[in-house]
Design a protein around this motif. Structure first.
Motif, short mmCIF file in Angstrom:
data_model
loop_
_atom_site.label_atom_id
_atom_site.label_comp_id
_atom_site.label_asym_id
_atom_site.label_seq_id
_atom_site.Cartn_x
_atom_site.Cartn_y
_atom_site.Cartn_z
N ALA A 2 0.71 -1.28 -0.06
CA ALA A 2 0.01 0.00 -0.04
C ALA A 2 0.89 1.18 -0.03
O ALA A 2 1.95 1.36 0.54
N ALA A 3 0.43 2.38 -0.60
CA ALA A 3 1.14 3.61 -0.42
C ALA A 3 1.10 4.16 0.52
O ALA A 3 0.26 3.99 1.55
N THR A 4 2.15 5.05 1.02
CA THR A 4 2.34 5.20 2.41
C THR A 4 3.04 6.72 2.34
O THR A 4 3.73 6.93 1.62
N LEU A 5 2.64 7.51 3.36
CA LEU A 5 3.47 8.99 3.40
C LEU A 5 4.42 8.69 4.47
O LEU A 5 4.83 9.76 4.82
N ASP A 6 4.47 7.85 5.40
CA ASP A 6 5.34 7.52 6.34
C ASP A 6 6.85 7.82 6.15
O ASP A 6 7.37 7.56 4.93
N LYS A 8 8.30 10.63 5.18
CA LYS A 8 8.30 11.88 3.94
C LYS A 8 8.37 13.22 4.69
O LYS A 8 7.32 13.17 5.57
N LEU A 9 8.78 14.16 4.10
CA LEU A 9 8.18 15.62 4.41
C LEU A 9 7.00 15.84 3.48
O LEU A 9 7.08 15.92 2.42
N VAL A 10 6.03 16.05 4.21
CA VAL A 10 4.68 16.18 3.62
C VAL A 10 4.16 17.65 3.75
O VAL A 10 4.04 18.22 4.88
N VAL A 11 3.95 18.20 2.57
CA VAL A 11 3.78 19.68 2.48
C VAL A 11 2.26 19.59 1.51
O VAL A 11 2.06 19.32 0.59
N ALA A 12 1.35 20.21 2.53
CA ALA A 12 0.07 20.42 1.91
C ALA A 12 -0.01 21.84 1.50
O ALA A 12 0.23 22.87 2.36
N GLN A 69 11.92 8.77 -2.26
CA GLN A 69 10.83 9.74 -2.49
C GLN A 69 10.75 10.47 -0.93
O GLN A 69 10.10 9.94 -0.27
N ARG A 70 11.40 11.44 -0.82
CA ARG A 70 11.76 12.21 0.40
C ARG A 70 10.51 13.37 0.94
O ARG A 70 10.47 13.49 1.87
N VAL A 71 10.19 13.77 -0.30
CA VAL A 71 8.97 14.65 -0.40
C VAL A 71 7.83 14.49 -0.79
O VAL A 71 7.80 13.98 -2.11
N GLU A 72 6.65 14.80 -0.22
CA GLU A 72 5.33 14.78 -1.05
C GLU A 72 4.84 16.19 -0.97
O GLU A 72 4.60 16.63 0.02
N PRO A 115 -4.91 12.83 8.20
CA PRO A 115 -4.54 11.72 7.36
C PRO A 115 -3.40 11.87 6.41
O PRO A 115 -2.89 10.87 5.99
N LEU A 116 -3.18 12.95 5.78
CA LEU A 116 -2.12 13.62 5.06
C LEU A 116 -0.79 13.48 5.76
O LEU A 116 0.40 13.34 5.31
N LYS A 117 -0.63 13.50 7.18
CA LYS A 117 0.36 13.59 8.07
C LYS A 117 1.33 14.68 7.41
O LYS A 117 2.60 14.57 7.60
N ALA A 118 0.64 15.77 7.33
CA ALA A 118 1.14 17.04 6.91
C ALA A 118 2.23 17.48 7.78
O ALA A 118 1.81 17.83 9.00
N ASN A 119 3.62 17.92 7.68
CA ASN A 119 4.45 18.67 8.21
C ASN A 119 4.27 20.19 8.13
O ASN A 119 4.30 20.89 9.32
#
Length: 297
Positions: A2-6, A8-12, A69-72, A115-119
């Motif tokens: 499954a895809a995951t954002l764990d 990663k640096l997540v920018v919304a 894939q370090r950034v989303e 749910p996006l685990k946004a930073n």
């Protein structure tokens, strides 16, 4: 798998923070949703110009490669899904690899940050930013009239942060607001060895520091109105967190804009609207509606 954002640096980011949709937004603010949607659809093949945070996003996405894939970056927008097509078309035209987006058609989007685990959340809507901060997320309102980032460092992410109420808690700022500069200096001198509590942007600085340790080209700066002797507590706090910044400017109340112009960040974060107004004349800037300076009475 499954895809995951764990990990990663997540920018919304909202569409107006990433692209210049100010002309279209004026149509939206008239209250005619259908006219706005028609305008966006009519311009579907016309890429939108870069917005205030475009440089930051483009550089962060460049940290991704075949190995990691370090950034989303995820579009989180009050736009309707139809208008969202133009956002993705504009991203494709400007070679931004964006794959995920949430479009809420006028409703508050901040609830999707969890749910996006946004930073980090960047938006042109101050109400959405304040709501995100209240939920514990680092968030800033982009100053849409900010100058765009300098092209002088195409391969290096450069970010500047204010200290109190941004990287650090507003503990010291409350003393300053209530009792003045002399009391503030005395308070900080007496507590120089006691680390400040974390502010909303500590996790962002931590994530950037982690990427630096992996070899990513990032340069950070602390740009604060503090001066000696209050500088020591700020430095010791960062040491206690095991986080380094590359530059620190203790300006003792001087305007920050000219110093930021020389640092040339892709983005600057501050909790004081006056500082943001001045900084935006020189660099991309965003207001962090956090701390005592932004208390709503």
């Amino acid at each position: 798998m499954a895809a995951t954002l764990d990990g990663k640096l997540v920018v919304a980011i909202s569409s107006r923070a990433l692209f210049d949709f100010e002309e279209e937004n004026r149509e939206f603010e008239k209250g005619d949703d259908r006219a706005y949607m028609r305008l966006q659809l009519d311009r579907l093949e016309q890429p939108a110009p870069p917005g205030v945070a475009f440089s930051l996003v483009k550089k962060l996405l460049a940290f991704n490669d075949a190995e990691a894939q370090r950034v989303e970056v995820v579009i989180l927008s009050r736009n309707d899904p139809v208008s969202g097509m133009r956002v993705f078309r504009s991203a494709q035209a400007t070679e931004l690899k964006l794959e995920r987006g949430v479009f809420t058609k006028g409703r508050e989007p901040y609830k999707y940050l969890r749910p996006l685990k946004a930073n980090l959340f960047l938006s042109a809507n101050p109400n959405d930013v304040r709501a995100a901060l209240n939920e514990g997320f680092a968030a800033a309102t982009v100053h849409t009239r900010s100058v765009r980032a300098s092209p002088n460092y195409p391969n290096e992410v450069r970010i500047a942060f204010d200290g109190d109420a941004v990287l650090f808690s507003d503990e010291a700022e409350r003393v300053y607001q209530a009792e003045g500069l002399s009391a503030f200096q005395q308070h900080e001198s007496s507590k120089a060895a006691l680390p400040l509590q974390a502010g909303p942007f500590k996790p962002v600085l931590e994530a950037l520091h982690r990427l630096q340790s992996e070899g990513m080209r990032i340069r950070t700066a602390l740009v604060t109105a503090r001066s000696a002797p209050a500088h020591e507590r700020a430095i010791r706090t960062l040491m206690d967190w095991n986080i380094e910044v590359d530059e620190a400017m203790f300006l003792g109340g001087l305007h920050k804009g000219e110093f930021l112009r020389e640092f040339e960040p892709d983005f600057f974060f501050d909790d004081q609207t006056g500082h943001i107004e001045h900084a935006a004349q020189h660099v991309p800037a965003g207001h962090v509606a956090s701390g005592v300076a932004n208390d709503q009475r």
